[in-house]
Scaffold this active site. Structure first.
Site, short mmCIF file in Angstrom:
data_model
loop_
_atom_site.label_atom_id
_atom_site.label_comp_id
_atom_site.label_asym_id
_atom_site.label_seq_id
_atom_site.Cartn_x
_atom_site.Cartn_y
_atom_site.Cartn_z
CB CYS A 255 -73.56 -19.89 -23.25
SG CYS A 255 -73.33 -18.78 -24.63
CB CYS B 38 -74.70 -20.10 -27.55
SG CYS B 38 -75.55 -20.02 -25.98
CE LYS C 270 -76.73 -22.72 -31.41
NZ LYS C 270 -77.87 -22.85 -30.54
CE1 TYR D 266 -81.26 -24.42 -28.09
CE2 TYR D 266 -83.04 -24.82 -26.54
CZ TYR D 266 -81.76 -24.40 -26.80
OH TYR D 266 -80.96 -23.95 -25.78
CD GLU E 169 -80.03 -24.78 -32.05
OE1 GLU E 169 -80.51 -23.63 -32.13
OE2 GLU E 169 -79.28 -25.12 -31.13
CG HIS F 186 -84.96 -4.43 -52.89
ND1 HIS F 186 -85.74 -5.54 -52.67
CD2 HIS F 186 -84.62 -4.43 -54.21
CE1 HIS F 186 -85.90 -6.19 -53.82
NE2 HIS F 186 -85.23 -5.54 -54.77
CD GLU G 203 -86.81 -6.33 -49.72
OE1 GLU G 203 -87.28 -5.22 -50.01
OE2 GLU G 203 -86.02 -6.96 -50.44
P1 FAD Z 1 -74.89 -22.23 -17.22
O1 FAD Z 1 -74.32 -21.42 -18.29
O2 FAD Z 1 -75.24 -23.63 -17.52
O3 FAD Z 1 -73.82 -22.20 -16.03
C1 FAD Z 1 -73.95 -22.92 -14.85
C2 FAD Z 1 -72.56 -23.24 -14.32
O4 FAD Z 1 -72.65 -23.63 -12.97
C3 FAD Z 1 -71.93 -24.40 -15.07
O5 FAD Z 1 -70.59 -24.10 -15.39
C4 FAD Z 1 -71.98 -25.53 -14.06
O6 FAD Z 1 -70.97 -26.49 -14.24
C5 FAD Z 1 -71.83 -24.77 -12.76
N1 FAD Z 1 -72.32 -25.45 -11.57
C6 FAD Z 1 -73.46 -26.18 -11.44
N2 FAD Z 1 -73.59 -26.59 -10.17
C7 FAD Z 1 -72.52 -26.10 -9.48
C8 FAD Z 1 -72.11 -26.18 -8.12
N3 FAD Z 1 -72.84 -26.81 -7.22
N4 FAD Z 1 -70.96 -25.57 -7.76
C9 FAD Z 1 -70.22 -24.91 -8.67
N5 FAD Z 1 -70.57 -24.79 -9.97
C10 FAD Z 1 -71.70 -25.38 -10.36
N6 FAD Z 1 -78.87 -19.93 -25.47
C11 FAD Z 1 -78.90 -18.89 -26.32
O7 FAD Z 1 -79.22 -17.79 -25.91
N7 FAD Z 1 -78.59 -19.04 -27.65
C12 FAD Z 1 -78.21 -20.23 -28.16
O8 FAD Z 1 -77.94 -20.34 -29.36
C13 FAD Z 1 -78.15 -21.35 -27.30
N8 FAD Z 1 -77.76 -22.54 -27.75
C14 FAD Z 1 -77.64 -23.59 -26.90
C15 FAD Z 1 -77.21 -24.81 -27.39
C16 FAD Z 1 -77.09 -25.89 -26.58
C17 FAD Z 1 -76.60 -27.20 -27.14
C18 FAD Z 1 -77.42 -25.77 -25.19
C19 FAD Z 1 -77.32 -26.94 -24.28
C20 FAD Z 1 -77.86 -24.56 -24.68
C21 FAD Z 1 -77.97 -23.46 -25.53
N9 FAD Z 1 -78.40 -22.21 -25.06
C22 FAD Z 1 -78.49 -21.16 -25.92
C23 FAD Z 1 -78.83 -22.03 -23.67
C24 FAD Z 1 -77.73 -21.34 -22.83
O9 FAD Z 1 -76.54 -22.06 -22.93
C25 FAD Z 1 -78.20 -21.26 -21.39
O10 FAD Z 1 -79.45 -20.62 -21.33
C26 FAD Z 1 -77.23 -20.48 -20.50
O11 FAD Z 1 -75.96 -21.05 -20.53
C27 FAD Z 1 -77.76 -20.47 -19.07
O12 FAD Z 1 -76.88 -19.81 -18.23
P2 FAD Z 1 -76.85 -20.15 -16.68
O13 FAD Z 1 -75.95 -19.12 -16.08
O14 FAD Z 1 -78.21 -20.31 -16.16
O15 FAD Z 1 -76.18 -21.59 -16.57
P1 NA7 Z 2 -87.58 -29.73 -24.36
O1 NA7 Z 2 -87.97 -28.59 -25.17
O2 NA7 Z 2 -88.35 -30.06 -23.15
O3 NA7 Z 2 -87.47 -30.99 -25.34
C1 NA7 Z 2 -87.30 -32.30 -24.97
C2 NA7 Z 2 -87.43 -33.13 -26.22
O4 NA7 Z 2 -87.09 -34.48 -25.99
C3 NA7 Z 2 -88.86 -33.15 -26.76
O5 NA7 Z 2 -88.79 -33.23 -28.13
C4 NA7 Z 2 -89.40 -34.42 -26.12
O6 NA7 Z 2 -90.47 -34.96 -26.83
C5 NA7 Z 2 -88.21 -35.31 -26.24
N1 NA7 Z 2 -88.23 -36.41 -25.28
C6 NA7 Z 2 -88.33 -36.30 -23.94
N2 NA7 Z 2 -88.26 -37.52 -23.38
C7 NA7 Z 2 -88.13 -38.41 -24.40
C8 NA7 Z 2 -88.01 -39.82 -24.45
N3 NA7 Z 2 -88.01 -40.57 -23.35
N4 NA7 Z 2 -87.90 -40.40 -25.66
C9 NA7 Z 2 -87.90 -39.65 -26.79
N5 NA7 Z 2 -88.00 -38.31 -26.79
C10 NA7 Z 2 -88.11 -37.70 -25.61
O7 NA7 Z 2 -86.13 -29.59 -23.81
P2 NA7 Z 2 -84.94 -28.63 -24.00
O8 NA7 Z 2 -84.23 -28.71 -22.71
O9 NA7 Z 2 -84.17 -28.96 -25.20
O10 NA7 Z 2 -85.55 -27.19 -24.18
C11 NA7 Z 2 -85.72 -26.40 -23.08
C12 NA7 Z 2 -86.39 -25.11 -23.41
O11 NA7 Z 2 -85.65 -24.38 -24.35
C13 NA7 Z 2 -87.77 -25.28 -23.98
O12 NA7 Z 2 -88.66 -24.89 -22.99
C14 NA7 Z 2 -87.81 -24.35 -25.17
O13 NA7 Z 2 -88.81 -23.38 -25.03
C15 NA7 Z 2 -86.48 -23.72 -25.25
P3 NA7 Z 2 -92.02 -34.54 -26.50
O14 NA7 Z 2 -92.26 -33.31 -27.29
O15 NA7 Z 2 -92.11 -34.32 -25.03
O16 NA7 Z 2 -92.79 -35.71 -26.96
#
Ligand code: FAD
Ligand code: NA7
Length: 600
Positions: free
Chosen positions: A162, A167, A170, A303, A307, A575, A580
């Protein structure tokens, strides 16, 4: 063998049994044919706990042992279970102790000493929340966080996805794009600035990353203040209660704990086609990319894809999104398509029904030039195109494959690497819990991971009973026209309730702030899905417009309270706002009535 009559013989037998109990952490007096004994032995097998079974029916003096057990424990039947010298009882009592957590407590060794009460693997949203809360409750806690560099070598600090690659960057880059649009609007509102407006990627990247750096530092300080031992090392189980921590220099240290929380999150998935890891980037690289990405191909329609594609286009870049099938799988498709149409109208190109086949480098550089070959999913058509940057956003894989879960006996869904848990985030191994993105069938959102982590710590160490509520979680997709939702998509509502039992109210709207610049007239859209069988309770909320997160948050709270259409109608709107619109929606989708908005 006849019953033992003399005192010496009986004393010897008692000593023998006591020695068995004392020398085996888990001891089951059993009979080889007894189904209840099998059940108990299977439980320990499942828990990956070594269980010593004494099969009384296979021993010459088995019945004498059974009599003595009766004298010692008041229980004649088998199985007769002891854990760490504590008498548990028979099959039912053992299963009950497992359900109550007593078994894991005993197995976890109230008698055994561990280095920590709790070790949390992963210092992201969930892991940090859980470790801080547990430490606040007086427990000795360690959290390990380690970022495996991307194939291009990108890495980052403490705090997880995040903060570093999700998040936060982004939303800040989305905000950069929103400001670009605001600047265009500003001229219409009378602001005069003559010089050509252009965006500097490096300035944005540096500013965003400086802010992230301050958050990384803040997390470190917070852990130190709360006495959580933070270790920057990769953790993997080597035994159910023991992990190996390997730091950046390869140094290995071992730690034990009574309990563990897995919070390792997810990492972007690659395509497995030639050139993907060598030449493409993922969201893990994008936010700290040293140079402007230039003409960009985004692969995927998740997403994350929309985004990132959205804000890159908002910075003025040439952006194409390659879509395999649909936009935003899992989200309301009507809303997803409207968000996509808006992107298309604002210059984002969509290459639909194509999947990439290979990526080749034409020229090195910052950015260089790449050639992408893709094939159609429904014809023989081949696409070839040149881009400066290819961003893969085709989903994310749970980081569960390399953390020794087999050594700990934790079950993982082999298909997707996700971890199934019960409603208390407990895995099949009682002393091991999991939270956040790695959970099977749960929301992948920061506030969900935080809530789950905090409540778990309170349940474990404060006698808390509150469980994380995964229902009606509000969320927002930060596409250029933002999409906020809570509850069911239209598709899901139809499937669950049936067409006849739902009523959908909807409306287009034109935010006041869009009117003077005269843009996006009647492109914003609101929709609620109501359950006719339950006083038109709102089961789905959908909003496409500015500040979607701010609008959706409040309505999310209302849905938690079970708001109905009538209550929405009785709510006085503020408003002039976008929010609203939900207090004045009259047209049902089934009526086919006009939903365009004219005037205020
Ligand atoms: P993470 O935050 O991924 O943390 C896991 C940590 O564990 C990482 O630092 C990783 O390196 C570490 N780790 C993994 N394996 C090991 C190991 N074996 N030993 C030590 N450390 C390890 N969520 C929202 O709510 N709003 C948003 O707008 C949003 N935007 C997003 C945009 C993007 C591009 C992405 C990719 C995600 C976004 N998310 C958003 C999702 C959000 O980031 C995740 O849901 C959240 O970070 C999950 O938290 P977590 O604790 O499960 O894992
Ligand atoms: P998602 O939501 O599983 O999305 C993966 C996307 O990538 C989806 O649009 C897929 O298309 C696409 N995709 C997957 N494989 C391919 C290949 N080989 N070529 C082209 N496009 C591909 O993943 P996220 O991790 O971003 O989201 C995780 C969750 O966050 C999700 O459950 C949401 O509820 C919120 P597809 O639609 O399968 O054809």
């Amino acid at each position: 063998m006849p019953p033992i009559e003399n005192d010496t013989g009986r004393a010897e037998l008692k000593t023998r049994i006591q020695q068995l109990i004392d020398s085996n952490p888990v001891l089951v007096f059993s009979k080889s044919y007894c189904p209840f004994c099998v059940k108990v032995k299977d439980l320990f097998k499942e828990l990956n706990v070594i269980c010593n079974a004494v099969e009384l029916d296979l021993m010459a003096d088995g019945s004498n042992l059974q009599d003595m057990l009766m004298e010692m424990t008041g229980q004649k039947t088998v199985p007769n279970v002891f854990i760490n010298k504590t008498h548990i009882g028979g099959c039912d009592k053992t299963l009950q102790a497992h359900r109550d957590g007593l078994l894991q407590q005993l197995l976890g060794g109230e008698n055994e000493t561990y280095d920590y009460d709790l070790i949390v693997i992963g210092g992201g949203s969930g892991g940090l929340a859980c470790s801080k809360e547990a430490a606040l409750l007086g427990k000795k806690v360690m959290v390990l966080d380690y970022v495996v560099p991307t194939p291009l070598g990108t890495t980052w600090g403490l705090g997880g996805t995040c903060v570093n690659v999700g998040c936060i960057p982004k939303k800040l880059m989305h905000q950069t794009a929103v400001l670009g649009t605001a600047m265009q609007d500003a001229r219409k509102f009378g602001w005069e600035f003559s010089e050509a407006v252009k965006h500097n990627w490096e300035t944005m990247k540096t500013a965003v990353n400086n802010y992230i750096g301050s958050l990384n530092w803040g997390y470190r300080v917070a852990l130190r203040d709360k006495n959580v031992n933070y270790v920057n090392a990769y953790a993997e189980f080597i035994e159910p209660h023991k992990i190996k921590a390997t730091n950046r220099r390869g140094k290995e240290v071992f730690h034990t704990a009574a309990r563990f929380v897995l919070a390792t999150g997810e990492r972007p998935r690659y395509l497995g086609i030639p050139g993907d890891k060598e030449y493409c980037i993922t969201s893990d690289d994008l936010f700290s990319l040293p140079h402007c990405p230039g003409k960009t191909l985004v692969i995927g329609a998740s997403y994350v894809a929309l985004e990132c594609g959205g804000f890159l286009a908002g910075l003025g870049l040439d952006v194409t999104v390659m879509v395999r099938s649909i936009l935003l799988r899992g989200f309301d498709q009507d809303m997803a398509n409207r968000a996509g149409e808006h992107m298309e109208e604002h210059g984002v190109k969509f290459l639909r029904k194509f999947v990439p086949v290979k990526v080749e480098e034409l020229e090195k550089g910052t950015p260089g030039r790449l050639k992408v070959t893709a094939k159609s999913t429904d014809s023989d058509e081949i696409f070839e195109g040149e881009f400066n940057t290819v961003l893969i956003a085709v989903g994310r894989d749970a980081c569960t494959g390399k953390i020794g879960l087999d050594k700990a006996g934790v079950h993982v869904n082999a298909k997707n690497g996700k971890i199934p848990v019960n409603d208390e985030e407990q895995t099949n191994v009682p002393h091991i819990y999991a939270i956040g993105d790695i959970l099977e069938g749960k929301w992948e959102l920061t506030p969900v991971a935080i809530q789950a982590g905090k409540l778990l710590a309170r349940r474990l160490y404060k006698g808390g009973t509150l469980k994380c509520d995964y229902v009606n979680v509000p969320t927002t997709v930060f596409t250029p026209l933002e999409y906020g939702c809570c509850g069911l998509s239209e598709e899901k509502a139809l499937e669950l309730y049936g067409q006849d039992n739902i009523e959908i109210y909807h409306s287009l709207f034109w935010p006041l702030e869009f009117t003077v610049p005269n843009r996006d007239n009647n492109k914003c859209y609101s929709k609620i899905i109501c359950n006719k069988l339950d006083s038109e309770r709102v089961v789905g909320f959908h909003y496409l417009g500015p500040n979607a997160g701010e609008v959706t948050q409040g309505y999310g709270a209302a849905m938690k309270c079970g708001i109905t259409k009538e209550q929405l109608d009785n709510t006085v709107g503020i408003h002039p706002t976008c929010a609203e619109i939900f207090t004045t929606m009259e047209v049902t989708k089934s009526s086919g009535g006009d939903i365009s908005q004219a005037g205020c």
